[in-house]
Design an enzyme around this catalytic site. Sequence first.
Site, PDB file in Angstrom:
ATOM      1  CE  LYS A  41      39.689  32.091  31.282  1.00 49.30           C
ATOM      2  NZ  LYS A  41      40.263  32.299  32.625  1.00 49.30           N
ATOM      3  NE  ARG A  60      39.977  42.089  35.636  1.00 48.17           N
ATOM      4  CZ  ARG A  60      40.545  40.884  35.648  1.00 48.17           C
ATOM      5  NH1 ARG A  60      39.913  39.833  35.130  1.00 48.17           N
ATOM      6  NH2 ARG A  60      41.735  40.717  36.186  1.00 48.17           N
ATOM      7  CG  ASP A  75      46.440  33.194  30.479  1.00 45.48           C
ATOM      8  OD1 ASP A  75      47.082  32.695  31.420  1.00 45.48           O
ATOM      9  OD2 ASP A  75      45.416  33.871  30.639  1.00 45.48           O
ATOM     10  NE  ARG A 119      47.874  26.710  31.403  1.00 55.81           N
ATOM     11  CZ  ARG A 119      47.006  27.716  31.459  1.00 55.81           C
ATOM     12  NH1 ARG A 119      47.446  28.961  31.392  1.00 55.81           N
ATOM     13  NH2 ARG A 119      45.713  27.483  31.565  1.00 55.81           N
TER      14      ARG A 119
HETATM   15  C1  S3P Z   1      43.663  36.556  34.774  1.00 55.78           C
HETATM   16  C2  S3P Z   1      44.955  36.826  35.101  1.00 55.78           C
HETATM   17  C3  S3P Z   1      46.057  35.888  34.840  1.00 55.78           C
HETATM   18  C4  S3P Z   1      45.686  34.834  33.802  1.00 55.78           C
HETATM   19  C5  S3P Z   1      44.322  34.266  34.012  1.00 55.78           C
HETATM   20  C6  S3P Z   1      43.251  35.339  34.053  1.00 55.78           C
HETATM   21  C7  S3P Z   1      42.638  37.543  35.168  1.00 55.78           C
HETATM   22  O1  S3P Z   1      46.379  35.235  36.044  1.00 55.78           O
HETATM   23  O2  S3P Z   1      46.634  33.804  33.794  1.00 55.78           O
HETATM   24  O3  S3P Z   1      44.001  33.344  32.969  1.00 55.78           O
HETATM   25  O4  S3P Z   1      41.502  37.492  34.664  1.00 55.78           O
HETATM   26  O5  S3P Z   1      42.950  38.412  35.983  1.00 55.78           O
HETATM   27  P1  S3P Z   1      47.343  35.943  37.134  1.00 55.78           P
HETATM   28  O6  S3P Z   1      46.807  37.285  37.374  1.00 55.78           O
HETATM   29  O7  S3P Z   1      47.248  35.090  38.369  1.00 55.78           O
HETATM   30  O8  S3P Z   1      48.693  35.916  36.516  1.00 55.78           O
END
Ligand code: S3P
Length: 424
Positions: free
Chosen positions: A19, A24, A306, A337
């Site tokens: 994801k 990105r 996560d 969570r």
């Molecule tokens: C993500 C970064 C994480 C993660 C999220 C996806 C990302 O969040 O929890 O599911 O794609 O950069 P944070 O960067 O806010 O910790």
Amino acid sequence: MKIKPIRKIRAKIIVPADKSITHRTLILSSMAKNESIIYNLLNANDTKRTYNILKKLGVKFKGDFSKLIVIPKNIKEIESPLYCGNSGTTARLMSGFLASKNGLFILYGDTSLSKRPMKRIIEPLNLMGAEIKSRNERMPLIIKGGELKSIEYEMPIPSAQLKSSIILAGLKANGETIIKGDKGTRDHTERLLKFMNANIEIKKDLIRIRKSDLEPLNFKIPGDFSSASFFITLAILHRNAKIEINNVNLNHTRIGFLKILEKMNANIYYEIHESEPEPIGKIIAETSNDLKGIVIPEKLIPNAIDELPLLALIGAKAQGKTVLKKAKELRVKESDRITSVIENMKNIGINIKELKDGFEIEGKQKIIGGKIKTYNDHRIAMMFSIAGLISEEGIEIDNTVSVNISFPEFYKVLLNIADESKKT
Ligand code: S3P
């Protein structure tokens, strides 16, 4: 949906594309100097939000998520507000992307996203010269973009979304933007940018970015380790299981969960094949009868952010106590969570103690079963569905649609495993 226990598991699976990398590649290829070709994007609700916003902003796409050609265009102001749905990554990365674009843009989200903190990105982007207005530092965000200046910024929280938002703005700012104090959060943005020949330099916890001409991408996105983690958990907690997962992204900033499981004595094996821009590999996880409880090392928390909820389930089965602290970021995810885990663990008959920034759990407990409230959080739905397969009496999930956020085929994979189990 009720998930019932199964007897024996022997499975080889693949998980959907990552994801974070999908978001990105969509954004960065829209900024490249030429057309990119991207294979195997994650076709799920969160990543579709980023795709739809870019499309509305004028970026051209040909093909579908199995093979997508991205044709960059000059971004123009549009009248209608842009919907980020449930996706924190879309909201925070698009803010950094839009900060340098001339015009006024409105980003808004669903009920969950509208509760999540945005001060973390508003503050640095405003320092760079954007004008972002919000409702109590939450969505909706009104972004007046334009010419940006570089900043030197110390990250107040470990967040890859924050880091990436500043990097995206930094790519268009005058001068050199410096980001300090990253605690090893996922580095997909930096890797992709290096691969695209950007002016980016990374030394320990210091990132330097300058205006860049980005080479286009030609890249196949690997599987999502976070999606794999549910099946790893299933394999190690089930009494007769072996699951192999192929073609997964094993970037070292993502596999804190594997490192934690090794410390807990789990039966896992993994192979990492270095490749550009992202390492790929396979994982084999098996029934683990000698799991031991541990205090989760603080430095692994950003690399397992996560996956941390799953450690409550694993802790419930290990010998001794498992303690998670310093993880208060869990309170501002798609749901709180910590609360979602504590309440639902209790709902299925497990004792667990809530801490302000984590939890504490004694091992060797039975997972009896019961009813789960997912709070529309995809990872909570998937975690307790897995728990159903190893429970005594089965687990009823109140709402399963949230899995479409990151892993639309989740129940298909799970039902396949259950069907195969019946044959043996
Ligand atoms: C993500 C970064 C994480 C993660 C999220 C996806 C990302 O969040 O929890 O599911 O794609 O950069 P944070 O960067 O806010 O910790």
